[in-house]
Design a protein around this motif. Structure first.
Motif, PDB file in Angstrom:
ATOM      1  N   GLY A 111       0.796  -1.216   0.000  1.00 25.46           N
ATOM      2  CA  GLY A 111       0.000   0.000   0.000  1.00 25.46           C
ATOM      3  C   GLY A 111       0.827   1.263   0.000  1.00 25.46           C
ATOM      4  N   MET A 112       2.141   1.143  -0.140  1.00 23.65           N
ATOM      5  CA  MET A 112       3.004   2.328  -0.133  1.00 23.65           C
ATOM      6  C   MET A 112       2.832   3.138  -1.410  1.00 23.65           C
ATOM      7  N   LEU A 113       2.838   4.463  -1.250  1.00 17.25           N
ATOM      8  CA  LEU A 113       2.731   5.392  -2.371  1.00 17.25           C
ATOM      9  C   LEU A 113       4.092   6.026  -2.630  1.00 17.25           C
ATOM     10  N   HIS A 114       4.494   6.043  -3.901  1.00 14.27           N
ATOM     11  CA  HIS A 114       5.735   6.674  -4.315  1.00 14.27           C
ATOM     12  C   HIS A 114       5.402   7.744  -5.347  1.00 14.27           C
ATOM     13  N   PRO A 115       5.644   9.019  -5.038  1.00 16.01           N
ATOM     14  CA  PRO A 115       5.298  10.083  -5.996  1.00 16.01           C
ATOM     15  C   PRO A 115       6.051   9.925  -7.314  1.00 16.01           C
ATOM     16  N   VAL A 116       5.344  10.189  -8.403  1.00 12.09           N
ATOM     17  CA  VAL A 116       5.937  10.279  -9.734  1.00 12.09           C
ATOM     18  C   VAL A 116       6.091  11.767 -10.039  1.00 12.09           C
ATOM     19  N   ALA A 117       7.280  12.171 -10.438  1.00 13.19           N
ATOM     20  CA  ALA A 117       7.556  13.596 -10.624  1.00 13.19           C
ATOM     21  C   ALA A 117       6.688  14.179 -11.729  1.00 13.19           C
ATOM     22  N   THR A 118       5.770  15.072 -11.357  1.00  9.70           N
ATOM     23  CA  THR A 118       4.902  15.743 -12.321  1.00  9.70           C
ATOM     24  C   THR A 118       4.817  17.222 -11.972  1.00  9.70           C
ATOM     25  N   PRO A 119       4.885  18.117 -12.952  1.00  7.00           N
ATOM     26  CA  PRO A 119       4.701  19.547 -12.650  1.00  7.00           C
ATOM     27  C   PRO A 119       3.267  19.823 -12.202  1.00  7.00           C
ATOM     28  N   ARG A 120       3.070  20.957 -11.557  1.00  7.16           N
ATOM     29  CA  ARG A 120       1.733  21.373 -11.140  1.00  7.16           C
ATOM     30  C   ARG A 120       0.876  21.618 -12.382  1.00  7.16           C
ATOM     31  N   GLY A 121      -0.309  21.058 -12.403  1.00  9.61           N
ATOM     32  CA  GLY A 121      -1.208  21.233 -13.536  1.00  9.61           C
ATOM     33  C   GLY A 121      -2.099  20.020 -13.700  1.00  9.61           C
ATOM     34  N   THR A 122      -2.419  19.703 -14.940  1.00 12.61           N
ATOM     35  CA  THR A 122      -3.333  18.622 -15.262  1.00 12.61           C
ATOM     36  C   THR A 122      -2.580  17.471 -15.913  1.00 12.61           C
ATOM     37  N   VAL A 123      -2.846  16.260 -15.459  1.00  9.00           N
ATOM     38  CA  VAL A 123      -2.326  15.051 -16.092  1.00  9.00           C
ATOM     39  C   VAL A 123      -3.479  14.429 -16.872  1.00  9.00           C
ATOM     40  N   GLY A 124      -3.439  14.577 -18.207  1.00  7.20           N
ATOM     41  CA  GLY A 124      -4.544  14.098 -19.022  1.00  7.20           C
ATOM     42  C   GLY A 124      -4.568  12.592 -19.183  1.00  7.20           C
ATOM     43  N   ASP A 125      -3.398  11.971 -19.297  1.00  4.80           N
ATOM     44  CA  ASP A 125      -3.285  10.528 -19.481  1.00  4.80           C
ATOM     45  C   ASP A 125      -1.870  10.150 -19.106  1.00  4.80           C
ATOM     46  N   ALA A 126      -1.647   8.880 -18.783  1.00  2.25           N
ATOM     47  CA  ALA A 126      -0.310   8.421 -18.429  1.00  2.25           C
ATOM     48  C   ALA A 126      -0.230   6.917 -18.623  1.00  2.25           C
ATOM     49  N   ARG A 127       0.966   6.444 -18.996  1.00  4.74           N
ATOM     50  CA  ARG A 127       1.196   5.011 -19.178  1.00  4.74           C
ATOM     51  C   ARG A 127       2.617   4.657 -18.738  1.00  4.74           C
ATOM     52  N   VAL A 128       2.790   3.389 -18.397  1.00  2.00           N
ATOM     53  CA  VAL A 128       4.074   2.906 -17.915  1.00  2.00           C
ATOM     54  C   VAL A 128       4.803   2.207 -19.060  1.00  2.00           C
ATOM     55  N   ARG A 129       6.061   2.601 -19.283  1.00  2.00           N
ATOM     56  CA  ARG A 129       6.903   1.974 -20.297  1.00  2.00           C
ATOM     57  C   ARG A 129       7.468   0.650 -19.772  1.00  2.00           C
ATOM     58  N   PRO A 130       7.959  -0.220 -20.662  1.00  2.00           N
ATOM     59  CA  PRO A 130       8.513  -1.515 -20.217  1.00  2.00           C
ATOM     60  C   PRO A 130       9.655  -1.384 -19.219  1.00  2.00           C
ATOM     61  N   ASP A 131      10.394  -0.262 -19.255  1.00  2.00           N
ATOM     62  CA  ASP A 131      11.496  -0.083 -18.315  1.00  2.00           C
ATOM     63  C   ASP A 131      11.046   0.518 -16.988  1.00  2.00           C
ATOM     64  N   GLY A 132       9.748   0.704 -16.812  1.00  2.00           N
ATOM     65  CA  GLY A 132       9.207   1.232 -15.565  1.00  2.00           C
ATOM     66  C   GLY A 132       9.072   2.732 -15.519  1.00  2.00           C
ATOM     67  N   HIS A 133       9.593   3.440 -16.521  1.00  2.00           N
ATOM     68  CA  HIS A 133       9.399   4.884 -16.565  1.00  2.00           C
ATOM     69  C   HIS A 133       7.955   5.209 -16.961  1.00  2.00           C
ATOM     70  N   VAL A 134       7.487   6.350 -16.509  1.00  2.00           N
ATOM     71  CA  VAL A 134       6.117   6.786 -16.776  1.00  2.00           C
ATOM     72  C   VAL A 134       6.147   7.943 -17.769  1.00  2.00           C
ATOM     73  N   TRP A 135       5.368   7.809 -18.816  1.00  2.00           N
ATOM     74  CA  TRP A 135       5.133   8.911 -19.742  1.00  2.00           C
ATOM     75  C   TRP A 135       3.732   9.441 -19.485  1.00  2.00           C
ATOM     76  N   PHE A 136       3.597  10.770 -19.530  1.00  2.00           N
ATOM     77  CA  PHE A 136       2.290  11.346 -19.231  1.00  2.00           C
ATOM     78  C   PHE A 136       2.085  12.614 -20.047  1.00  2.00           C
ATOM     79  N   LEU A 137       0.808  12.932 -20.281  1.00  2.00           N
ATOM     80  CA  LEU A 137       0.423  14.136 -21.008  1.00  2.00           C
ATOM     81  C   LEU A 137       0.089  15.213 -19.983  1.00  2.00           C
TER      82      LEU A 137
END
Length: 599
Positions: free
Chosen positions: A287-313
């Motif tokens: 149940g641990m939460l680990h923040p993903v670095a995102t600027p202040r604003g809106t995250v429209g969509d996001a997906r996880v790459r095979p290497d574990g990195h997150v891409w987001f709009l």
């Protein structure tokens, strides 16, 4: 001649979040306006090579790679009325051909693929909702159908590629409104090849929505968003064992699982509160939460790459939507766009003592400024801290733009959203009215130069405001509005009819008094301010003819109005056409509102 900054913002290329198949993650597909019309593009992530796939004058927004990454599948309309068909083209280029033979022409209700199976959802002009299973070399087989709304899970958000089919293709997730309420959709799990029901969740009293299957072959865990109390909460449903596990996350806003990490031990969680979003990796075991670095604003969509990195709009009021990575990079870059003025939080108290949240975008200078109350569509949607070239165009003209998230908006809990049910045209309109009365108390706002404007449901509220509160407004702009609600119901797409039945509790025949009370036609004779209509000829959401009935009534009564018509549907994917529309709106406002800055 110099291109004005507002037009530069419209013409700066934009893109959607890239989608890729879990089986071929180096082959990505996204939509972009870079050609001047929104089209589907293919992107080889490994080499960086990109190319435009579709080339249709109406524009194309929906596209995904084939399961093996060898092709690009995209939904193409003929006229802009949103009916169409799936086409496929080789990933490296070639001719586009029908992807699924034998399906009826209709509205897209989702597409999902595995190696040997494809599911497609269609709603037909006859008002029938259908789900088809297509195995390689075999004709489509109908596995589910009904007269109430039915779709592949994720179709409403463009995510049915992660949500429609389990990774091994054994199970399918379907959303439906067989309990009679599309605003509280239920969830059905079926055998993908036969449609045999495996499990059910939901009774029509609250929403339960699937968001993503586990990426592990044979792992039948499904991430779900539901409303056990008021806010959206997440759960993991294991269809192999029947276990339902609520995920206890100590964050105050709405929660949604957007994707799974490759080992399926963690999920990507989006937390949204008051129109801004942030991302976390949630470990399922601890149940641990680990923040993903995102600027202040809106995250429209996001997906996880095979290497574990997150891409987001990501977007905010100043910055156009960009695809970012949690490592700080920008995986795919676009040419620069002019910055916008920032979005500022706005809170006011409505006549019932409830706090309404929204946004204000202010022009430069001390004022007093004319004010535009710009109303969002949906109605089950919301304004977020996001880059909006249209809003910035009005700010450039001198308006202080106020955007209330009235009762009926999403993002503020189930009770807030459902407050509109049974009272459309009043609950929402009253909050907009109270917002205007709040904003004109500011010393930098000129209440005698107040404009009401919006698109779709925002256009509907515009007409209701002009008829119910004619003394408040200097002018109005109604984009693709509902003008005659009874006529709109008769002419609109099946999914929109289902939404209206949910809002009103029935059809116009079953609820004639409520439809009459909520119909702009009821108040048309009281309209005093000039109004501009922007209407699409092939709109299946707010159809042309019902809007023209309202326009004709104004004409007979000698009420001041103007009409701008264009040839496609519920909006345009052609940037030139978007610019023409906004120029027409700005020209209209220049004529009707004194003291604006030149456009």
């Amino acid at each position: 001649m110099d291109v004005p900054v507002w037009e530069q913002r419209f013409r700066a290329p934009k893109m959607t979040m890239p989608h890729w198949s879990r089986s071929a993650p180096e082959r990505a597909v996204f939509a972009s306006s870079s050609s001047g019309v929104w089209q589907i593009h293919a992107w080889d992530v490994a080499t960086g090579e990109r190319r435009q796939v579709s080339d249709h004058p109406v524009g194309v927004l929906d596209g995904v790679p084939t399961h093996d990454g060898t092709g690009v599948v995209f939904w193409q309309e003929d006229t802009g009325d949103e009916t169409g068909r799936w086409l496929v083209q080789p990933f490296g280029g070639g001719e586009g051909v029908p992807f699924l033979e034998g399906l009826p022409l209709g509205w897209n209700e989702g597409l999902a693929q595995t190696e040997s199976l494809t599911l497609a959802g269609i709603s037909t002009p006859e008002g029938i909702f259908e789900i088809y299973a297509i195995e390689q070399g075999s004709p489509p087989r109908l596995i589910a159908t009904g007269k109430e709304w039915l779709s592949l899970a994720g179709s409403y958000a463009g995510g049915s590629d992660l949500t429609g089919l389990s990774s091994d293709g054994a199970l399918a997730a379907l959303q439906h409104a067989e309990h009679g309420d599309l605003t509280h959709p239920s969830l059905r799990i079926v055998e993908a090849r036969t449609g045999a029901v495996v499990a059910e969740r939901g009774d029509g009293t609250f929403a339960i929505v699937a968001t993503a299957w586990s990426p592990i072959h044979g792992d039948h865990r499904l991430a779900v968003v539901h409303e056990p109390e008021d806010r959206d909460r997440v759960a993991i449903w294991d269809l192999a064992t029947g276990e339902w596990r609520n995920l206890d996350v100590a964050l105050p806003g709405d929660h949604a699982v957007l994707d799974w990490y490759p080992d399926a031990a963690s999920v990507l969680l989006r937390h949204t509160l008051d129109g801004r979003g942030e991302l976390f990796r949630l470990e399922l075991a601890t149940g641990m939460l680990h923040p993903v670095a995102t600027p202040r604003g809106t995250v429209g969509d996001a997906r996880v790459r095979p290497d574990g990195h997150v891409w987001f709009l990501h977007s905010d009021g100043e910055h156009r939507g960009r695809v970012l990575s949690d490592d700080g990079s920008q995986p795919i870059e676009l040419p620069p766009a002019p910055a916008g003025r920032p979005s500022q939080d706005w809170r006011f108290t409505n006549r019932h003592g409830l706090e309404v949240h929204g946004w204000i975008v202010e022009p430069e200078g001390e004022g007093p400024h004319p004010v535009m109350v710009f109303v969002h569509g949906g109605p089950h949607w919301l304004y977020e801290d996001a880059y909006q070239p249209e809003v910035q165009a009005y700010v450039d003209a001198g308006f202080l733009v106020a955007m209330p998230n009235y009762r009926g908006s999403t993002g503020y809990g189930r009770a807030w959203r459902d407050a509109l049910t049974g009272d459309p045209g009043f609950t929402d309109v009253d909050d907009v009215t109270d917002g205007l009365r709040d904003i004109v108390r500011r010393p930098d706002v000129d209440g005698d130069r107040a404009v009401i404007a919006g698109w779709s449901w925002g256009g509907y509220i515009t007409l209701m405001q002009l008829g119910r509160n004619p003394d408040l407004w200097r002018a109005g702009m109604a984009g693709v509005p509902v003008g005659d609600y009874v006529g709109a119901y008769e002419q609109e797409a099946p999914s929109l009819q289902a939404m209206d039945r949910a809002l009103f509790g029935g059809t116009p025949e079953e609820k004639p008094d409520l439809y009459r009370r909520a119909n702009p036609m009821t108040y048309v004779d009281d309209v005093a301010a000039p109004v501009l209509f922007v209407i699409g000829d092939n709109d299946s959401r707010c159809p042309l003819q019902q809007a023209l009935v309202y326009v004709d009534r104004l004409a007979v009564a000698g009420k001041p109005h103007e009409v701008y018509r264009y040839t496609t549907g519920h909006g345009s994917l052609d940037i030139d056409e978007e610019v023409r529309q906004i120029r027409a709106v700005l020209d209209f406002l220049q004529r009707e509102v004194p003291g604006l800055l030149p456009a």
